[in-house]
Design an enzyme around this catalytic site. Structure first.
Site, PDB file in Angstrom:
ATOM      1  CE  LYS A  71       5.433   5.567  -9.488  1.00  0.00           C
ATOM      2  NZ  LYS A  71       5.964   5.969 -10.783  1.00  0.00           N
TER       3      LYS A  71
ATOM      4  NE  ARG B 265       8.047  13.849 -11.192  1.00  0.00           N
ATOM      5  CZ  ARG B 265       7.264  12.806 -11.411  1.00  0.00           C
ATOM      6  NH1 ARG B 265       6.041  12.782 -10.935  1.00  0.00           N
ATOM      7  NH2 ARG B 265       7.690  11.777 -12.105  1.00  0.00           N
TER       8      ARG B 265
ATOM      9  CE1 TYR C  60     -17.968   7.148  15.411  1.00  0.00           C
ATOM     10  CE2 TYR C  60     -16.804   6.445  13.425  1.00  0.00           C
ATOM     11  CZ  TYR C  60     -16.990   6.385  14.795  1.00  0.00           C
ATOM     12  OH  TYR C  60     -16.185   5.575  15.543  1.00  0.00           O
TER      13      TYR C  60
ATOM     14  CG  MET D   9      -9.440   3.607  10.993  1.00  0.00           C
ATOM     15  SD  MET D   9      -8.535   3.873  12.513  1.00  0.00           S
ATOM     16  CE  MET D   9      -8.528   5.654  12.620  1.00  0.00           C
TER      17      MET D   9
HETATM   18  C1  LIG Z   1       5.604   5.629 -12.001  1.00  0.00           C
HETATM   19  C2  LIG Z   1       6.488   5.915 -13.109  1.00  0.00           C
HETATM   20  C3  LIG Z   1       6.255   5.391 -14.383  1.00  0.00           C
HETATM   21  C4  LIG Z   1       5.016   4.591 -14.721  1.00  0.00           C
HETATM   22  O1  LIG Z   1       3.965   5.461 -15.080  1.00  0.00           O
HETATM   23  P1  LIG Z   1       2.552   4.885 -15.541  1.00  0.00           P
HETATM   24  O2  LIG Z   1       1.782   6.091 -15.931  1.00  0.00           O
HETATM   25  O3  LIG Z   1       1.972   4.199 -14.348  1.00  0.00           O
HETATM   26  O4  LIG Z   1       2.805   3.949 -16.648  1.00  0.00           O
HETATM   27  C5  LIG Z   1       7.198   5.629 -15.354  1.00  0.00           C
HETATM   28  N1  LIG Z   1       8.289   6.364 -15.109  1.00  0.00           N
HETATM   29  C6  LIG Z   1       8.530   6.912 -13.904  1.00  0.00           C
HETATM   30  C7  LIG Z   1       9.752   7.712 -13.694  1.00  0.00           C
HETATM   31  C8  LIG Z   1       7.643   6.719 -12.875  1.00  0.00           C
HETATM   32  O5  LIG Z   1       7.883   7.266 -11.684  1.00  0.00           O
END
Ligand SMILES: *Cc1c(COP(=O)(O)O)cnc(C)c1O
Length: 381
Positions: A38, A136, A274, A322
């Protein structure tokens, strides 16, 4: 290798694959690996990470959204994709089109998925997220009971996995909370099993859990940050080493570079940038880099961080803009126009890592890596 004109990111294929190798060895043969890609592959580039991970034998990638899944498929990934982010009703089409395994976090969407399957005469594989104390995305026992009813109604839904995620494993060397969560997870899996729901894959382990606790491994682990070569936290590293773990199993895979596009000398008593936040105390030579906070160089590093040029530290002067940053090269010999500047990476005896940036910004390496703009070109090296 073209387009190294301004800023670029290099991702080391061998670093990623050796990190993954070491993690797979820890996991052992019975535990498969799903790599979290992700946030644009933790800033490494989703396309590039997909390409690199295609050279491993992992069965799963874990994405957050259908948009990410789309890119993973476009990059040629034909193995499984787990979606850890929320499923919206609008996502249902994409789940089938892209052949995703969503992690279900509330019962009503599961019923909608079931209906869709029935109507279209298709089956699908899903995972169930259990609530064990992170509060969560997980489903409580009451919600899981509703899920069980829905699953009975729709045999089209195959429960491929059941999961949870730890709340307090990176931030401490006291892992009692994680252990409580693990216990709750086992209870909830037991409840599912009793009701005839037998997931093939139980998965709980993020990087910290994989690095520290065998009891969390089950059938599948979901490491992210460690695959990219970073420790989830100092506490995790300390716990791992105190537990007798061997050193240097993780190597950072990413380097971020920029180039000097202008050099100028400023007399004493002049301001830089700036807000006139920096004032020279003597004749100062500065280099201008075409990288800024929009690229992922955190603005909090204004007048605080440094970059590496010719193996030496060049302090950031004035505010990060930026797309531009000014650095002090007064004491660095032989700096030329278009020379390389290392923002994250190694130059001679000096290293700047995402951890260095994180400590400067009072944040974590995840935040620094995920903050790198997808517009910066990525190159696999
Ligand atoms: C991002 C994520 C992971 C990975 O976590 P790390 O700490 O980067 O190893 C594992 N499980 C879920 C559900 C995640 O969203």
């Amino acid at each position: 290798m073209n387009n190294k004109t301004t800023n670029w990111i290099e991702v080391s294929r061998s670093a990623v694959l050796s990190n993954l190798d070491n993690l797979s060895q820890l996991a052992g043969r019975k535990t498969k690996i799903a790599v979290a890609v992700k946030a644009d592959g933790y800033g490494h580039g989703l396309r590039e990470m997909t390409a690199i991970l295609s050279d491993s034998d992992i069965p799963y990638l874990a994405v957050h959204s259908t948009i990410e899944a789309e890119m993973v498929r476009m990059s040629g990934w034909d193995r499984k994709i787990m979606m850890v982010g929320p499923v919206l009703p609008e996502d249902i089409d994409s789940i089938f089109r892209l052949d995703l395994e969503p992690i279900i976090t509330e019962p009503s969407i599961l019923a909608q998925l079931g209906k869709f399957c029935r109507k279209s005469s298709i089956n699908t594989r899903i995972h169930l997220k259990t609530e064990t104390g992170t509060n969560r995305q997980g489903m409580t026992e009451a919600e899981l009971k509703k899920v069980i009813t829905i699953l009975k109604k729709y045999p089209e839904l195959t429960v491929q996995g059941v999961s949870t995620h730890f709340a307090n494993i990176e931030d401490t060397t006291d892992h009692s909370y994680a252990k409580t969560q693990l216990k709750r997870f086992k209870q909830l899996v037991g409840i599912l099993k009793k009701a005839g729901v037998k997931p093939r894959l139980r998965h709980t382990a993020c990087s910290a859990a994989l690095l520290l606790f065998k009891e969390t491994y089950f059938d599948l682990a979901r490491p992210g940050i460690s695959v990219y070569g970073y420790w989830p936290s100092t506490e995790t590293y300390v716990s791992y080493r105190l537990g007798g773990g061997k050193n240097s199993i993780l190597t950072p895979a990413l380097s971020l570079y920029s180039r000097i596009t202008q050099i100028k000398t400023i007399e004493a008593d002049n301001f830089i940038g700036y807000g006139c936040t920096y004032r020279t105390t003597s004749r100062t030579k500065i280099a201008i880099l075409p990288i800024g906070y929009s690229d992922g160089l955190d603005r909090r590093l204004s007048n605080l961080g440094y970059v590496l040029i010719n193996g030496r530290r060049a302090p950031i002067r004035g505010r990060i803009c930026m797309n531009l940053t000014m650095v002090d090269i007064t004491d660095i010999p032989r700096v030329k126009l278009y020379d390389k500047a290392t923002i994250i990476g190694i130059d001679g005896k000096e290293t700047i890592s995402a951890d260095t940036h994180a400590s400067w910004c009072q944040s974590i390496n995840y935040d620094i890596l995920a903050g790198l703009s997808p517009l910066v070109p990525r190159f696999i090296v």
